[in-house]
Every structure is written in C-alpha cells, then in structure tokens.
Design a protein around this motif. Structure first.
Motif, mmCIF file in Angstrom:
data_model
loop_
_atom_site.group_PDB
_atom_site.id
_atom_site.type_symbol
_atom_site.label_atom_id
_atom_site.label_comp_id
_atom_site.label_asym_id
_atom_site.label_seq_id
_atom_site.Cartn_x
_atom_site.Cartn_y
_atom_site.Cartn_z
ATOM 1 N N ALA A 13 0.849 -1.192 0.000
ATOM 2 C CA ALA A 13 0.000 0.000 0.000
ATOM 3 C C ALA A 13 0.883 1.238 0.000
ATOM 4 C CB ALA A 13 -0.903 0.019 1.233
ATOM 5 N N ILE A 14 0.378 2.287 -0.627
ATOM 6 C CA ILE A 14 1.054 3.584 -0.625
ATOM 7 C C ILE A 14 0.073 4.627 -0.098
ATOM 8 C CG2 ILE A 14 2.092 5.406 -2.026
ATOM 9 C CD1 ILE A 14 3.059 3.264 -3.942
ATOM 10 N N SER A 15 0.490 5.330 0.924
ATOM 11 C CA SER A 15 -0.287 6.452 1.459
ATOM 12 C C SER A 15 0.501 7.716 1.144
ATOM 13 C CB SER A 15 -0.486 6.304 2.967
ATOM 14 O OG SER A 15 -1.043 7.482 3.514
ATOM 15 N N ASP A 16 0.088 8.405 0.110
ATOM 16 C CA ASP A 16 0.816 9.575 -0.365
ATOM 17 C C ASP A 16 0.129 10.853 0.125
ATOM 18 O OD1 ASP A 16 2.354 11.448 -1.647
ATOM 19 O OD2 ASP A 16 1.862 10.798 -3.680
ATOM 20 N N ARG A 17 0.716 11.449 1.176
ATOM 21 C CA ARG A 17 0.195 12.695 1.754
ATOM 22 C C ARG A 17 -1.260 12.557 2.215
ATOM 23 N NH1 ARG A 17 3.203 15.913 -3.104
ATOM 24 N NH2 ARG A 17 2.951 13.842 -3.998
ATOM 25 N N MET A 18 -1.609 11.383 2.704
ATOM 26 C CA MET A 18 -2.974 11.142 3.178
ATOM 27 C C MET A 18 -3.148 11.401 4.670
ATOM 28 S SD MET A 18 -3.852 7.729 0.919
ATOM 29 C CE MET A 18 -5.386 7.408 1.773
ATOM 30 N N VAL A 19 -2.031 11.510 5.411
ATOM 31 C CA VAL A 19 -2.092 11.796 6.843
ATOM 32 C C VAL A 19 -1.548 13.182 7.146
ATOM 33 C CG1 VAL A 19 -1.353 11.058 9.151
ATOM 34 C CG2 VAL A 19 -1.936 9.350 7.420
ATOM 35 N N THR A 20 -0.405 13.499 6.586
ATOM 36 C CA THR A 20 0.162 14.851 6.662
ATOM 37 C C THR A 20 0.584 15.250 5.257
ATOM 38 O OG1 THR A 20 2.404 14.027 7.122
ATOM 39 C CG2 THR A 20 0.990 14.514 9.028
ATOM 40 N N PRO A 21 0.641 16.547 4.964
ATOM 41 C CA PRO A 21 0.919 16.972 3.594
ATOM 42 C C PRO A 21 2.361 16.797 3.160
ATOM 43 C CG PRO A 21 0.672 18.871 5.035
ATOM 44 C CD PRO A 21 0.292 17.678 5.848
ATOM 45 N N ASP A 22 3.220 16.272 4.039
ATOM 46 C CA ASP A 22 4.630 16.140 3.687
ATOM 47 C C ASP A 22 5.162 14.722 3.826
ATOM 48 O OD1 ASP A 22 4.386 16.073 6.405
ATOM 49 O OD2 ASP A 22 6.003 17.476 6.833
ATOM 50 N N LEU A 69 4.994 10.449 2.832
ATOM 51 C CA LEU A 69 4.589 9.338 1.973
ATOM 52 C C LEU A 69 4.973 8.042 2.678
ATOM 53 C CD1 LEU A 69 4.939 8.875 -1.824
ATOM 54 C CD2 LEU A 69 5.941 7.154 -0.320
ATOM 55 N N SER A 70 4.025 7.124 2.759
ATOM 56 C CA SER A 70 4.254 5.847 3.440
ATOM 57 C C SER A 70 4.070 4.701 2.464
ATOM 58 C CB SER A 70 3.280 5.693 4.617
ATOM 59 O OG SER A 70 3.381 4.409 5.193
ATOM 60 N N VAL A 71 5.016 3.759 2.512
ATOM 61 C CA VAL A 71 4.913 2.522 1.743
ATOM 62 C C VAL A 71 4.870 1.376 2.748
ATOM 63 C CG1 VAL A 71 6.018 1.011 0.067
ATOM 64 C CG2 VAL A 71 6.170 3.491 -0.201
ATOM 65 N N ALA A 72 3.877 0.499 2.634
ATOM 66 C CA ALA A 72 3.680 -0.560 3.616
ATOM 67 C C ALA A 72 3.431 -1.891 2.934
ATOM 68 C CB ALA A 72 2.502 -0.216 4.533
ATOM 69 N N ALA A 73 3.752 -2.974 3.662
ATOM 70 C CA ALA A 73 3.538 -4.329 3.149
ATOM 71 C C ALA A 73 3.078 -5.226 4.286
ATOM 72 C CB ALA A 73 4.834 -4.862 2.533
ATOM 73 N N PRO A 74 2.361 -6.302 3.959
ATOM 74 C CA PRO A 74 1.841 -7.196 4.993
ATOM 75 C C PRO A 74 2.901 -8.147 5.530
ATOM 76 C CG PRO A 74 1.158 -7.966 2.839
ATOM 77 C CD PRO A 74 1.856 -6.654 2.612
ATOM 78 N N VAL A 75 2.772 -8.468 6.808
ATOM 79 C CA VAL A 75 3.605 -9.465 7.472
ATOM 80 C C VAL A 75 2.728 -10.686 7.727
ATOM 81 C CG1 VAL A 75 4.862 -10.030 9.584
ATOM 82 C CG2 VAL A 75 5.122 -7.761 8.539
ATOM 83 N N LEU A 76 3.193 -11.849 7.295
ATOM 84 C CA LEU A 76 2.404 -13.069 7.389
ATOM 85 C C LEU A 76 2.869 -13.950 8.536
ATOM 86 C CD1 LEU A 76 2.308 -14.049 3.610
ATOM 87 C CD2 LEU A 76 0.911 -12.389 4.835
ATOM 88 N N GLY A 77 1.916 -14.623 9.158
ATOM 89 C CA GLY A 77 2.224 -15.591 10.183
ATOM 90 C C GLY A 77 2.418 -16.971 9.588
ATOM 91 N N ARG A 78 2.595 -17.955 10.461
ATOM 92 C CA ARG A 78 2.894 -19.323 10.027
ATOM 93 C C ARG A 78 1.852 -19.864 9.058
ATOM 94 N NH1 ARG A 78 6.228 -22.992 12.344
ATOM 95 N NH2 ARG A 78 6.485 -21.581 14.140
ATOM 96 N N ALA A 79 0.590 -19.543 9.277
ATOM 97 C CA ALA A 79 -0.478 -20.085 8.436
ATOM 98 C C ALA A 79 -0.722 -19.262 7.178
ATOM 99 C CB ALA A 79 -1.771 -20.180 9.245
ATOM 100 N N GLY A 80 0.050 -18.211 6.989
ATOM 101 C CA GLY A 80 -0.135 -17.379 5.809
ATOM 102 C C GLY A 80 -1.152 -16.284 5.989
ATOM 103 N N THR A 81 -1.629 -16.064 7.212
ATOM 104 C CA THR A 81 -2.560 -14.966 7.481
ATOM 105 C C THR A 81 -1.776 -13.698 7.791
ATOM 106 O OG1 THR A 81 -2.669 -15.624 9.800
ATOM 107 C CG2 THR A 81 -4.379 -16.465 8.330
#
Length: 259
Positions: free
Chosen positions: A188-197, A199-211
């Motif tokens: 996911a990319i959050s581009d200036r969606m929380v503060t105007p300066d 940009l956040s790039v995020a990815a999921p972390v999976l557990g043993r079962a793939g959740t």
C-alpha cells in the motif's frame, strides 16, 4: 465512563484509561473527572495503584503511569513475539534508508503501533509506540484494513472516516477498490494522506499459516519524484524477512487475519 455504582475493576480501568499521550500526568481531581468517579474513590484506587506500581506520583503530587504496568503490557504475546521477530529487519530497513520505520497490528477497528524507529532527519510522523490510529489513511492501516475480515471492513466504512488532508480517502466507493488493489499488488502507498509532507509505503507481514498478522512501513518525505519502486522493494523485503521469522515458510496465498 463508569459511575460510583460500577465495579471496582471498572473504576480501576477507568482510572488507567484516563491517561493519554496528550495528558500523561494528571492531578487527583483531573483523574477523578476524566475517569468519571468521585474524588474519594479516585484517591483510594489511585493509592492502591501506586502501591502496586501501576501508577507513580511525581514530586508535585501528580499521577502518571508506572513502570510496573509497562512491564506487564510488554508481555502481551501479539506485540512481544512479533516485535522480537521483527526488530532485526526493522533495524536493517532503518540502516538502509535512515527513514521512519513502523510496525503495526490491527486491534478491532483501529491499528496499534508496536514498534517504531525514527530517523533523526526524517519527516515528522503522528505516531508513537502503543499509539492507536485509524485504518483508512496510513500505509500500515490500509494494508491491515485490506486484509481484515469483510465484517471489519464494512464496520470501518460504515463509520465517519476522518479527513487528515485533501488526499485522505474518506469515500467508501473510492476506498473499496483501493483496498482490492492493495490485496492484489501486495503493498500500500499512502501519499500525503495523513500529513501533507509524508509518503508511506507498507507491506503485509504473514504468520505461520499465511494470514496477515501485521504491517511494516517506511515513511519518507513526500515528493513527486520519490523513488517509489525502490521503497516498495525494500519494504516488501523486510516484510518477507519478518514473515519467515514468524514461521511463514511456503508461498501460500495471502489470507485475511481472522483473529
């Protein structure tokens, strides 16, 4: 907010819940008012909490959260085990980028930050370890919301969605396809969606079962020429490393967290 007819446990929890990041120290009167209990009740219960170590008193007589409570909270398995597994990868991500690194989990209809490494010269962020935030605006929040059960997604979308900047997605008709895209692309990319300066790039972390158990993000200064692809690559690499440390060893499809 409890009344004096509430149970002792409810009153104690209300006293502890009266403290916030904006009000980390309170007088006895403030504590009673914010907890919704009488002054004598606040005095008795606060004294017991001080004796046990859940609260401390300053030299000026104000109350604040005690270290004993922090020690107990640090044992929470979702945060403790996850943080221990993730920290080496978060530190590597910080060393490579010198930017803000964050790790978060979903708790109900909000997210909770369980770890954060702040770059000294990095863009300021509105987060702290143990702090809560909405799911629909940050990078980690969007990842967690995208992989949440359908009933959680609908509950979030049914509530008013705070607008932090003019880029914040607050319309469910726009947010639903955005969440579908996040699930499909794996970040996911959050581009200036929380503060105007920021940009956040995020990815999921999976557990043993793939959740999906958590989300990791990198927060940098927003710019039209930001090296987004490079940021995506390093964040996803960190997320895969944390996932392996949590026991995820096979390429199962990413599944929603059901806990």
């Amino acid at each position: 907010m409890p009344s004096d007819g509430s149970s002792v446990t409810a009153k104690v929890l209300a006293l502890l819940g009266a403290f916030t990041a904006d009000a980390p120290e309170l007088t006895l009167s403030e504590l009673a008012r914010r907890a919704g209990v009488s002054l004598p009740t606040a005095h008795r219960r606060a004294a017991e909490l001080v004796t046990w170590g859940a609260l401390e008193r300053t030299a000026e007589g104000r109350y604040r959260i005690g270290l004993r409570l922090w020690e107990i909270a640090a044992l929470a398995p979702r945060a403790h085990g996850l943080r221990e597994a993730a920290l080496p990868f978060l530190e590597d991500l910080y060393v490579v980028t010198r930017q803000n690194v964050q790790l978060a989990v979903r708790e109900g209809l909000e997210l909770v930050f369980v770890e954060r490494i702040a770059g000294r010269g990095a863009v300021p962020v509105l987060t702290r370890v143990g702090g809560r935030f909405t799911l629909h605006a940050t990078g980690v929040g969007l990842v967690l919301l995208a992989h949440a059960p359908a009933q959680v997604q609908e509950a979030v979308l049914a509530n008013p969605l705070p607008r932090y900047t003019d880029r914040t997605l607050t319309d469910p008709s726009s947010l639903r396809p955005a969440l579908a895209a996040i699930r499909a692309q794996g970040y996911a990319i959050s581009d200036r969606m929380v503060t105007p300066d920021a940009l956040s790039v995020a990815a999921p972390v999976l557990g043993r079962a793939g959740t999906v158990q958590a989300a990791v993000s990198l927060v940098v200064t927003a710019a039209d020429d930001a090296p987004t692809r490079a940021l995506i690559n390093v964040v996803r690499t960190a997320a895969r490393g944390i996932s392996r440390a949590l026991g995820y060893t096979h390429p199962n499809p990413v599944r929603s967290f059901t806990g």
